[in-house]
Design a protein around this motif. Structure first.
Motif, PDB file in Angstrom:
ATOM      1  N   CYS A  26     -16.808  -6.404  -9.054  1.00 28.74           N
ATOM      2  CA  CYS A  26     -16.650  -5.124  -8.630  1.00 28.74           C
ATOM      3  C   CYS A  26     -16.664  -4.289 -10.256  1.00 28.74           C
ATOM      4  O   CYS A  26     -15.830  -4.552 -11.151  1.00 28.74           O
ATOM      5  N   PRO A  27     -17.657  -3.258 -10.380  1.00 35.10           N
ATOM      6  CA  PRO A  27     -17.722  -2.570 -11.722  1.00 35.10           C
ATOM      7  C   PRO A  27     -16.548  -1.764 -11.725  1.00 35.10           C
ATOM      8  O   PRO A  27     -16.197  -1.148 -12.695  1.00 35.10           O
ATOM      9  N   ALA A  28     -15.558  -1.436 -10.817  1.00 33.86           N
ATOM     10  CA  ALA A  28     -14.637  -0.513 -10.849  1.00 33.86           C
ATOM     11  C   ALA A  28     -13.380  -1.296 -11.318  1.00 33.86           C
ATOM     12  O   ALA A  28     -12.584  -0.639 -11.887  1.00 33.86           O
ATOM     13  N   CYS A  29     -13.026  -2.654 -10.723  1.00 36.06           N
ATOM     14  CA  CYS A  29     -11.663  -3.314 -10.802  1.00 36.06           C
ATOM     15  C   CYS A  29     -11.959  -4.604 -11.411  1.00 36.06           C
ATOM     16  O   CYS A  29     -10.825  -5.305 -11.722  1.00 36.06           O
ATOM     17  N   GLY A  30     -13.335  -5.182 -11.224  1.00 36.07           N
ATOM     18  CA  GLY A  30     -13.547  -6.681 -11.621  1.00 36.07           C
ATOM     19  C   GLY A  30     -13.175  -7.601 -10.670  1.00 36.07           C
ATOM     20  O   GLY A  30     -13.374  -8.950 -10.850  1.00 36.07           O
ATOM     21  N   GLU A  31     -12.685  -7.359  -9.421  1.00 38.22           N
ATOM     22  CA  GLU A  31     -12.612  -8.323  -8.361  1.00 38.22           C
ATOM     23  C   GLU A  31     -14.028  -8.506  -7.834  1.00 38.22           C
ATOM     24  O   GLU A  31     -14.907  -8.085  -8.004  1.00 38.22           O
ATOM     25  N   ALA A  32     -13.865  -9.732  -7.187  1.00 35.57           N
ATOM     26  CA  ALA A  32     -14.928 -10.550  -6.611  1.00 35.57           C
ATOM     27  C   ALA A  32     -15.668  -9.602  -5.526  1.00 35.57           C
ATOM     28  O   ALA A  32     -14.928  -9.009  -4.829  1.00 35.57           O
ATOM     29  N   LEU A  33     -16.941  -9.711  -5.337  1.00 28.80           N
ATOM     30  CA  LEU A  33     -17.542  -8.755  -4.402  1.00 28.80           C
ATOM     31  C   LEU A  33     -17.888  -9.650  -3.408  1.00 28.80           C
ATOM     32  O   LEU A  33     -18.469 -10.764  -3.370  1.00 28.80           O
ATOM     33  N   ARG A  34     -17.817  -9.189  -1.938  1.00 26.76           N
ATOM     34  CA  ARG A  34     -18.185  -9.742  -0.864  1.00 26.76           C
ATOM     35  C   ARG A  34     -19.048  -8.964   0.094  1.00 26.76           C
ATOM     36  O   ARG A  34     -18.785  -7.619   0.050  1.00 26.76           O
ATOM     37  N   PRO A  35     -19.643  -9.334   1.093  1.00 23.25           N
ATOM     38  CA  PRO A  35     -20.321  -8.413   2.118  1.00 23.25           C
ATOM     39  C   PRO A  35     -19.553  -7.815   2.854  1.00 23.25           C
ATOM     40  O   PRO A  35     -18.502  -8.236   3.353  1.00 23.25           O
ATOM     41  N   ASP A  36     -19.980  -6.411   3.319  1.00 22.10           N
ATOM     42  CA  ASP A  36     -19.264  -5.824   4.332  1.00 22.10           C
ATOM     43  C   ASP A  36     -20.455  -4.697   4.907  1.00 22.10           C
ATOM     44  O   ASP A  36     -21.524  -5.381   4.613  1.00 22.10           O
ATOM     45  N   GLU A  37     -20.063  -3.962   5.723  1.00 16.00           N
ATOM     46  CA  GLU A  37     -21.085  -3.360   6.720  1.00 16.00           C
ATOM     47  C   GLU A  37     -21.990  -2.472   5.864  1.00 16.00           C
ATOM     48  O   GLU A  37     -22.838  -2.252   6.546  1.00 16.00           O
ATOM     49  N   ARG A  38     -21.536  -1.892   4.966  1.00 18.70           N
ATOM     50  CA  ARG A  38     -22.566  -1.121   3.957  1.00 18.70           C
ATOM     51  C   ARG A  38     -23.338  -1.773   3.108  1.00 18.70           C
ATOM     52  O   ARG A  38     -24.290  -1.396   2.629  1.00 18.70           O
ATOM     53  N   GLY A  39     -22.644  -3.269   2.387  1.00 20.31           N
ATOM     54  CA  GLY A  39     -23.425  -3.951   1.433  1.00 20.31           C
ATOM     55  C   GLY A  39     -22.524  -4.948   0.670  1.00 20.31           C
ATOM     56  O   GLY A  39     -22.444  -5.982   1.410  1.00 20.31           O
ATOM     57  N   LEU A  40     -21.697  -4.312  -0.111  1.00 20.25           N
ATOM     58  CA  LEU A  40     -20.926  -5.123  -0.987  1.00 20.25           C
ATOM     59  C   LEU A  40     -19.430  -4.453  -1.270  1.00 20.25           C
ATOM     60  O   LEU A  40     -19.421  -3.248  -1.445  1.00 20.25           O
ATOM     61  N   ALA A  41     -18.454  -5.142  -1.169  1.00 15.18           N
ATOM     62  CA  ALA A  41     -16.842  -4.563  -1.239  1.00 15.18           C
ATOM     63  C   ALA A  41     -16.220  -5.630  -2.052  1.00 15.18           C
ATOM     64  O   ALA A  41     -16.357  -6.874  -1.807  1.00 15.18           O
ATOM     65  N   CYS A  42     -15.014  -5.276  -2.534  1.00 19.47           N
ATOM     66  CA  CYS A  42     -14.036  -5.955  -3.107  1.00 19.47           C
ATOM     67  C   CYS A  42     -12.797  -5.838  -2.404  1.00 19.47           C
ATOM     68  O   CYS A  42     -12.595  -4.931  -1.554  1.00 19.47           O
ATOM     69  N   ALA A  43     -11.741  -6.700  -2.797  1.00 15.23           N
ATOM     70  CA  ALA A  43     -10.504  -6.729  -2.100  1.00 15.23           C
ATOM     71  C   ALA A  43      -9.767  -5.348  -2.356  1.00 15.23           C
ATOM     72  O   ALA A  43      -9.080  -5.025  -1.387  1.00 15.23           O
ATOM     73  N   ALA A  44     -10.174  -4.521  -3.050  1.00 15.82           N
ATOM     74  CA  ALA A  44      -9.180  -3.384  -3.386  1.00 15.82           C
ATOM     75  C   ALA A  44      -9.936  -2.257  -2.735  1.00 15.82           C
ATOM     76  O   ALA A  44      -9.451  -1.176  -2.764  1.00 15.82           O
ATOM     77  N   GLY A  45     -10.913  -2.695  -2.181  1.00 19.16           N
ATOM     78  CA  GLY A  45     -11.424  -1.598  -1.241  1.00 19.16           C
ATOM     79  C   GLY A  45     -12.776  -0.529  -1.800  1.00 19.16           C
ATOM     80  O   GLY A  45     -13.310   0.254  -1.174  1.00 19.16           O
TER      81      GLY A  45
END
Length: 295
Positions: A26-45
């Protein structure tokens, strides 16, 4: 090619090898990115779109005007590259990686990689490699996402941080693009390789006076060394050159894809090019620098 390198675990829209997608952060917090309904998301939202062309849009905040190639510049760049004029650069990058890397399945990241042309040359030459093109221009990312089956693309600004886990890349490429030494060092493995290509003093020299092009900074090598000092140790440099006989269309294209395109109007450029002999003899001249990360 192993199936693991060609699957797309983040869904059908993201055109990216699974081994590369697993390294995105994640470019905002550095957490891993995973797929969601929009595309990609991290655990921090934090969530990010995947464009229909297949690249992940990982830019954060507003991008200053003029920092990314326009649609027209990308079209010129693609046209010139597809004509093969700069293939010698991609081939030299591939040969350096083949010589310097021990891993049979390296992850290669091209920062400021534009259309993905140079990464494609590398992946074609290294059948076990996978890669990622990172560029601030969405027009470039649209092309790069579809450039190679073992490559993917993201829009990202290296000055704000590359959207990759630390120590994730075996090699970073940087061809005619800005450099963030700290970020390159962070994403490279300790045994990784940084390859930087910069124009030499005589690059396209024959075009400068008749077309009013920008001059190459005579201290470019010195500034390169200064920008990387403290993060990287030089391990070699190589001069590369090619004599080209360019049509008027090719001349306009090579100018249109570079920084001078921002300073010469299209009509004025056409008028100046029309005054040149055809074909016109032009020398492409660059330096390839290799670096290893400092501990």
């Amino acid at each position: 090619m192993a199936q693991a390198n060609t699957t797309h675990p983040t869904g059908p829209r993201l055109r990216m090898p699974g081994t590369v997608a697993a390294l995105l952060a994640c470019p905002a917090c550095g957490e891993a990115l995973r797929p969601d309904e929009r595309g990609l998301a991290c655990a921090a939202g934090h969530s990010f779109n995947v464009a229909r062309e297949g690249y992940a849009s990982l830019l954060t905040g507003a991008t200053p005007p003029g920092t990314g190639d326009s649609k027209e510049m990308v079209a010129d760049r693609l046209r010139f590259q597809q004509a093969g004029h700069y293939d010698f650069v991609g081939d030299a990058l591939a040969e350096a990686l083949r010589r310097e890397l021990d891993d049979d399945a390296p992850v290669v990241v091209d920062v400021g990689g534009g259309t993905g042309h140079y990464l494609t040359r590398v992946l074609d030459a290294l059948p076990g490699a996978v890669g990622l093109t990172a560029d601030v221009s969405k027009w470039a990312a649209r092309r790069a996402a579809r450039a190679h089956g073992r490559g993917g693309a993201v829009t990202a600004d290296a000055w704000r941080g590359l959207p990759l886990r630390g120590d994730s890349a075996h090699a970073v490429l940087n061809v005619f693009a800005p450099r963030n030494a700290a970020e390159f060092h962070r994403v490279l493995r300790p045994d990784g390789l940084l390859l930087v290509v910069v124009p030499a003093a005589d690059h396209l020299a024959e075009l400068r006076a008749p077309l009013g092009l920008l001059e190459v900074d005579p201290r470019k090598d010195e500034r390169l060394a200064e920008s990387l000092h403290g993060h990287f140790a030089p391990v070699g440099a190589q001069d590369l050159g090619l004599a080209m006989a360019l049509s008027h269309e090719d001349v306009a294209t090579v100018v249109g894809m570079g920084p001078s395109a921002r300073h010469i109007g299209a009509g004025e450029l056409r008028a100046r090019v029309a005054g040149l002999p055809e074909p016109f003899a032009v020398t492409a001249s660059v330096r390839l620098h290799a670096y290893r990360p400092r501990a």
